[in-house]
Write an enzyme that holds these catalytic residues in place. Sequence first.
Site, PDB file in Angstrom:
ATOM      1  N   ARG A   1     -21.157 -80.673 -48.127  1.00  0.00           N
ATOM      2  CA  ARG A   1     -20.552 -80.936 -49.438  1.00  0.00           C
ATOM      3  C   ARG A   1     -21.430 -80.255 -50.486  1.00  0.00           C
ATOM      4  NH1 ARG A   1     -21.021 -84.696 -53.727  1.00  0.00           N
ATOM      5  NH2 ARG A   1     -19.003 -85.251 -54.664  1.00  0.00           N
ATOM      6  N   LYS A   5     -29.649 -82.044 -55.211  1.00  0.00           N
ATOM      7  CA  LYS A   5     -30.020 -83.443 -55.445  1.00  0.00           C
ATOM      8  C   LYS A   5     -31.496 -83.608 -55.813  1.00  0.00           C
ATOM      9  CE  LYS A   5     -26.429 -86.062 -53.094  1.00  0.00           C
ATOM     10  NZ  LYS A   5     -26.096 -87.048 -52.038  1.00  0.00           N
TER      11      LYS A   5
END
Length: 273
Positions: A255, A221
């Site tokens: 995740r 991210k």
Amino acid sequence: MTINVNGELIDFSEPKIAGILNLTEDSFYDGGKYSTMDKALKQTEKLIVDGADFIDIGGQSTRPGADFLSAEVELKRIIPVLRQIKKEFPDSKISVDTFWSKVAEETVNEGAGMINDISGGNIDKNMFSTIGRLKVPYVLMHMKGTPKTMSQQTNYKDLILDINYFFSEKINELKELGVNDILLDPGFGFSKTMEQNYEIMKNLDKFAIFNLPLYVGISRKGMIYKLLNTTAQKILTPTSALHLYALEHGAHLLRVHDVKEAKEIIKLWEMLK
């Protein structure tokens, strides 16, 4: 600490992994990579072989600034792939990343075992009642606004207390509807500044008060690659470092895009324990 997925109890005494399968054209890291059936199935097989406990299928991008796709468009992307995955990998556990109750209902009817909702039930007001009726595990994520507007909604009185208050209210709503299998995701990158993302990471253990599995999605991210002034393609090692930190501070499910490496991190962490 367990959840019931398609009749099987998943025990979080050992951390689990959700491998990401994006069926989108515009996701921030792997948009367009798996947009054909053949590519999606090959990636699913790789995720399973590498050790994923769940395959988390997404039909629309939730990157900052992304526009909504309708439930119908999302279903056209997800349903054919989901059906084929369940045919070729019948023992696979499928999580569907959606904020539409219609998508939740139809994908669960096709064999999905968990719903992962970035909006915490705020985008589609029928989501909670649908989950209550379907009786499937639900990932409750914290976000303010929508992917289109969330970058402008980063003001908090007390970040950790505000997120815990959100969780408390939503958990009560879900339990009143008969939903008991709830996982909590503090929403890294969603209505958070970079500094706030790291404040959450430093305080992950503060979310343990609910005694529910903690779901962490930080893979590749912007909170990592922007800080390091690089790209999502070049941050596997920093992502792995934060995964180890997350495990040490209470994460139960990671995740990830890179399942093999996450599995190795879990193995090392368990040895250190």
